[in-house]
Motif scaffolding. Structure first.
Motif, short mmCIF file in Angstrom:
data_model
loop_
_atom_site.label_atom_id
_atom_site.label_comp_id
_atom_site.label_asym_id
_atom_site.label_seq_id
_atom_site.Cartn_x
_atom_site.Cartn_y
_atom_site.Cartn_z
N HIS A 227 0.82 -1.21 0.00
CA HIS A 227 0.00 0.00 0.00
C HIS A 227 0.85 1.26 0.00
O HIS A 227 0.37 2.34 0.32
N ASP A 228 2.14 1.09 -0.28
CA ASP A 228 3.09 2.21 -0.29
C ASP A 228 3.12 2.96 1.04
O ASP A 228 3.21 4.19 1.07
N GLN A 229 3.04 2.22 2.13
CA GLN A 229 3.11 2.83 3.45
C GLN A 229 4.46 2.54 4.08
O GLN A 229 4.98 1.44 3.93
N PRO A 230 5.05 3.51 4.80
CA PRO A 230 6.36 3.27 5.42
C PRO A 230 6.24 2.31 6.61
O PRO A 230 5.35 2.46 7.44
N PHE A 231 7.15 1.34 6.67
CA PHE A 231 7.17 0.37 7.76
C PHE A 231 8.01 0.91 8.92
O PHE A 231 7.73 0.65 10.08
N ALA A 232 9.07 1.66 8.56
CA ALA A 232 9.96 2.21 9.58
C ALA A 232 10.59 3.50 9.04
O ALA A 232 10.52 3.76 7.84
N THR A 233 11.18 4.28 9.94
CA THR A 233 11.82 5.52 9.51
C THR A 233 13.10 5.20 8.74
O THR A 233 13.45 4.03 8.58
N ASN A 234 13.81 6.23 8.29
CA ASN A 234 15.04 6.04 7.51
C ASN A 234 14.80 5.17 6.28
O ASN A 234 15.59 4.29 5.97
N GLN A 235 13.69 5.40 5.57
CA GLN A 235 13.33 4.59 4.41
C GLN A 235 13.38 3.11 4.76
O GLN A 235 14.11 2.33 4.16
N ASN A 236 12.62 2.74 5.76
CA ASN A 236 12.58 1.35 6.26
C ASN A 236 13.96 0.86 6.73
O ASN A 236 14.27 -0.31 6.64
N GLY A 237 14.77 1.81 7.20
CA GLY A 237 16.06 1.41 7.76
C GLY A 237 17.22 1.44 6.78
O GLY A 237 18.36 1.15 7.16
N TYR A 238 16.96 1.82 5.52
CA TYR A 238 18.03 1.79 4.52
C TYR A 238 19.07 2.89 4.72
O TYR A 238 20.21 2.73 4.31
N LYS B 220 8.43 -0.23 -10.33
CA LYS B 220 9.65 0.30 -9.71
C LYS B 220 9.37 0.54 -8.23
O LYS B 220 8.47 1.30 -7.88
N PRO B 221 10.14 -0.11 -7.35
CA PRO B 221 9.87 0.05 -5.92
C PRO B 221 10.12 1.48 -5.44
O PRO B 221 10.99 2.18 -5.96
N THR B 222 9.34 1.92 -4.47
CA THR B 222 9.54 3.23 -3.84
C THR B 222 10.35 3.05 -2.56
O THR B 222 10.70 1.92 -2.20
N ALA B 223 10.60 4.17 -1.89
CA ALA B 223 11.33 4.10 -0.61
C ALA B 223 10.58 3.23 0.39
O ALA B 223 11.18 2.61 1.26
N ASN B 224 9.27 3.16 0.24
CA ASN B 224 8.47 2.35 1.17
C ASN B 224 8.43 0.88 0.79
O ASN B 224 8.03 0.04 1.60
N SER B 225 8.78 0.58 -0.47
CA SER B 225 8.54 -0.79 -0.92
C SER B 225 9.80 -1.49 -1.41
O SER B 225 9.72 -2.57 -2.00
N GLN B 226 10.98 -0.90 -1.17
CA GLN B 226 12.21 -1.55 -1.64
C GLN B 226 12.58 -2.73 -0.73
O GLN B 226 13.33 -3.61 -1.14
N GLY B 227 12.07 -2.74 0.49
CA GLY B 227 12.41 -3.81 1.41
C GLY B 227 12.53 -3.26 2.81
O GLY B 227 12.13 -2.12 3.07
N HIS B 228 13.06 -4.08 3.73
CA HIS B 228 13.24 -3.64 5.11
C HIS B 228 14.67 -3.90 5.50
O HIS B 228 15.22 -4.95 5.17
#
Lengths: 436, 294
Positions: A205-216, A378-386
């Motif tokens: 749903h293109d929602q952030p799981f964590a800050t720092n672009q999911n920790g990246y 194309k993955p976004t900052a929210n969907s590239q992974g954790h």
């Protein structure tokens, strides 16, 4: 060291008996993995094909237990200065491996060994999950993504069309119709609850799981799962748990039997069980992508789960040549396709996918396309992974709180708040332990 | 007491040396290592280590989950010990009756002890699992009660207590049986002649004479539930739901081996060690006074 001496001595003795005249001294490459049962056999077969394809190296696969056991085993071996060459580590161990100082990145290894690999051929959600600064650090091996399985018979009994629910609203409505018509006792259940319902549902749903672009982008990461979206989703599951639409069935693959024995009409689980279901399910079934909440949320992509192969540092230069050869071997389209068709894990190079399409593989087996389809784009900052430190422990904390919510002990907000508090503590501890 | 005298002064030391060596290598050294580790914060691969003093302990003692795991441990250990000893004594008493096929019966009641705890856990899963267990399936026919320990904490706790007690009951039976058979029948017959009924005989003669064994089993069962109960919990609940069956030794494993937080894990094992040493010392101080050694 001793183990290796003994192994070599044993092998030498065996060769003396069996092949008195054969040339000796193949270099051994040790591979520790977590693939048990049928999957373990498939790994052995893959390794056998490699060993027979050349004469200099002998890869020795060893099943060291579950994913966490393989990782702790490798850590213990590394601390005793005798690590295996290659270790299979699950997705949630990625950050731990990246910061371990114990690894030899795959992109660097291939460069050193002057083996050309077209990393761009690999699909983005896979490389994105395991890359740092645009370079791939571990070799993608078994990748999967969570999809929805449904029983065609239960759907038919409820007078529903043979089509998986596309939205969560549909999931609720279909489930109610099915249970009312006696098609099943519960609408749906979910395996790997944190992975399917949060780790994948957020990027989907293109929602952030964590800050720092999911920790990246940093170690001072905090979880964001207790926002409006998380509370809405988990709150709905908890409400459905009460009406029998949803039936919580435990962690990992424990809920699978609920679907297999027909108690629940739908299951959300990894695409990697397709192989097993094809053999064992006694009713007609189909698959669909993860359900979506619809607007205002955008539809993004799911993230991959599974594991990759990490190369450990501190091995002999000659051994690295063999490691690189093996990695090149498993990246080839032929092996990719074979692995996918045999196991149900995803083919992860464009070439392999194209070849499979050319053979009408996905037309003949549409369920094999479902997971790949939801990884496109194309993955976004929210969907590239954790990229979270000690993610295994965080997952554990999250699932504990999900259980409290589904048991009615806490509201969705209270449970998610507690999960975030615990998760943030774990992240803080990890950051402190890994201060450069 | 007779004192043995060795002519050679070095010989006695030499004779106890193997035992001392084993104790040092397998007990003191690891215990000392845990103590040392508990004062450090270590990255999983051990490449970055920093001394943090008592920080690991402070953190544990300020988190509610740790206290929950202590409470769980006590509930679990008392449950396992009570059921294990009670059932053990009951079955052992039955196994002293004169019945046909006594030898086969006696052998059979010891069997559960021969089953490894993880296997016992799997067996219990096949019986009790809400998705594929036999019992919930049957229960579904007679009642609408949902036997779901995947969400109900106390049911999960009852289940792991039952499974653990079951794996250990054979051991208790063996000891109680030996104890019961060692009680001279003449004493019991004399009591009968004096008009003592079965209950009176048990209270005044059998139980006091069994007390050394009961005390021994109490200590061993408690220690076993604190340390040795890992296998069943790992196989059945993994500490869930929501930490309801997370006992201290399982948390040591989980934080150390899944969480890779070795400092905290070591600190927990030190605390667990202190707790068990204290408990055992207390038992010897207070409970043993009431034990009659013949």
């Amino acid at each position: 060291m001793k183990r290796r001496v003994r192994a070599v001595a044993g092998l030498a003795a065996l060769l003396l008996v069996v092949l008195p005249t054969a040339a000796l001294a193949k270099t051994e490459i040790h591979l520790w993995h977590a693939m048990g049962g049928q999957l373990g056999e498939t790994v052995n077969e893959l390794v056998k094909q490699f060993n027979q394809s050349q004469a200099d190296f002998e890869v020795k696969p060893l099943n060291k237990g579950t994913y966490p056991e393989v990782l702790t085993g490798a850590i213990a071996a590394y601390r005793q200065k005798n690590p295996p060459h290659i270790v299979q580590v699950f997705d949630v161990g990625t950050q731990t491996m990246l910061l371990s100082g114990a690894i030899h990145p795959i992109f660097q290894l291939m460069k050193e060994q002057e083996i050309k690999v077209d990393w761009n051929d690999f699909i983005k959600p896979v490389t994105g999950y395991y890359s740092k600064d645009g370079n791939l650090y571990s070799m993608p091996f078994n990748s999967s993504s969570p999809i929805l399985y449904y029983s065609k018979e239960a759907f038919k009994k409820a007078g529903l069309a043979d089509k998986p629910p596309a939205t969560w609203k549909d999931v609720g409505e279909f489930s109610k119709k099915i249970t009312a018509a006696g098609g099943a006792k519960c609408g749906f259940t979910t395996s790997w609850p944190s992975w399917t319902m949060l780790e994948n549902t957020f990027p989907w749903h293109d929602q952030p799981f964590a800050t720092n672009q999911n920790g990246y982008t940093g170690l001072d990461t905090k979880l964001l799962i207790n926002g409006e979206f998380g509370v809405k989703h988990i709150g709905q599951l908890a409400a459905w748990q009460k009406d029998g639409v949803y039936s919580y069935g435990g962690r990992m693959g424990q809920p699978d039997p609920k679907f297999i024995n027909g108690d629940c009409a739908m299951l959300i689980q990894s695409s990697a069980v397709i192989g097993g279901f094809t053999k064992s399910l006694k009713f007609a079934w189909g698959t669909g992508p993860l359900p979506h909440w619809g607007p205002p949320y955008r539809k993004q992509n799911a993230v991959v789960g599974g594991a990759t192969l990490w190369v450990m540092k501190g091995q002999k230069p000659a051994d690295y040549k063999g490691v690189a050869q093996f990695m090149k071997f498993i990246a080839e389209p032929h092996q990719q396709m074979w692995w996918h068709v045999t196991t149900g894990y995803l083919p992860i190079t464009q070439t392999a996918i194209k070849n499979l399409e050319a053979g009408y593989h996905f037309k003949k087996n549409p369920e094999q396309w479902t997971a790949l389809g939801q990884l496109s784009g194309k993955p976004t900052a929210n969907s590239q992974g954790h990229r979270l430190g000690n993610f295994a422990q965080i997952r554990e904390a999250i699932e504990g709180e999900m259980e409290n919510v589904f048991a009615g002990k806490k509201t969705a907000r209270e449970g998610l708040d507690a999960a975030v508090a615990k998760g943030n503590d774990i992240l803080k501890e990890f950051a402190a332990a890994n201060k450069p | 007491m007779k004192r043995s005298v060795f002519r050679n002064r070095a010989l006695p030391y030499l004779l106890v040396l193997p035992q001392i060596a084993v104790t040092v290598v397998f007990f003191f050294w690891p215990a000392f290592e845990s103590l040392r580790l508990s004062l450090f914060r270590t990255s999983p691969f051990g490449d970055k280590t920093s001394f943090v003093g008592l920080e690991n302990f402070r953190k544990l003692l300020t988190t509610p989950e740790y206290y929950q795991s202590i409470a769980n441990t006590f509930v679990f250990a008392s449950g396992v010990t009570a059921i294990g000893l009670g059932a053990g004594l009951f079955v052992a008493a039955l196994a002293t009756q004169k019945i046909r096929g006594l030898a086969a019966y006696r052998t059979a009641v010891l069997w559960p002890y021969g089953i490894a705890p993880p296997i016992a856990g799997i067996i219990f899963l096949f019986i009790f699992h809400p998705s594929y267990g036999v019992l919930p399936y049957w229960l579904g026919f007679v009642t609408s009660y949902e036997f779901n320990w995947l969400l109900k904490g106390w049911v999960a706790m009852a289940l792991v207590i039952l499974a653990t007690a079951w794996t250990h009951v054979g051991y208790n039976i063996a000891f109680f049986l030996a104890g019961l058979l060692a009680i001279p029948t003449s004493v019991l017959e004399a009591a009968s002649v004096d008009g003592a009924g079965a209950i009176r005989r048990f209270r005044s003669i059998i139980f006091p004479l069994l007390s050394p064994i009961t005390f021994y089993l109490l200590v061993v069962n408690l220690i076993f539930s604190f340390f040795g109960s890992f296998g069943v919990i790992h196989a059945v609940t993994q500490g869930g739901p929501g930490g309801a069956t997370e006992i201290m030794v399982f948390k040591v494993y989980k934080d150390g081996f899944i969480g890779l937080n070795l400092g905290s894990s070591a600190a927990q094992s030190v605390l667990l060690m202190i707790l068990v040493i204290t408990l055992t010392a207390l038992q010897f101080r207070f409970v043993e006074k009431r034990v009659t050694y013949s």
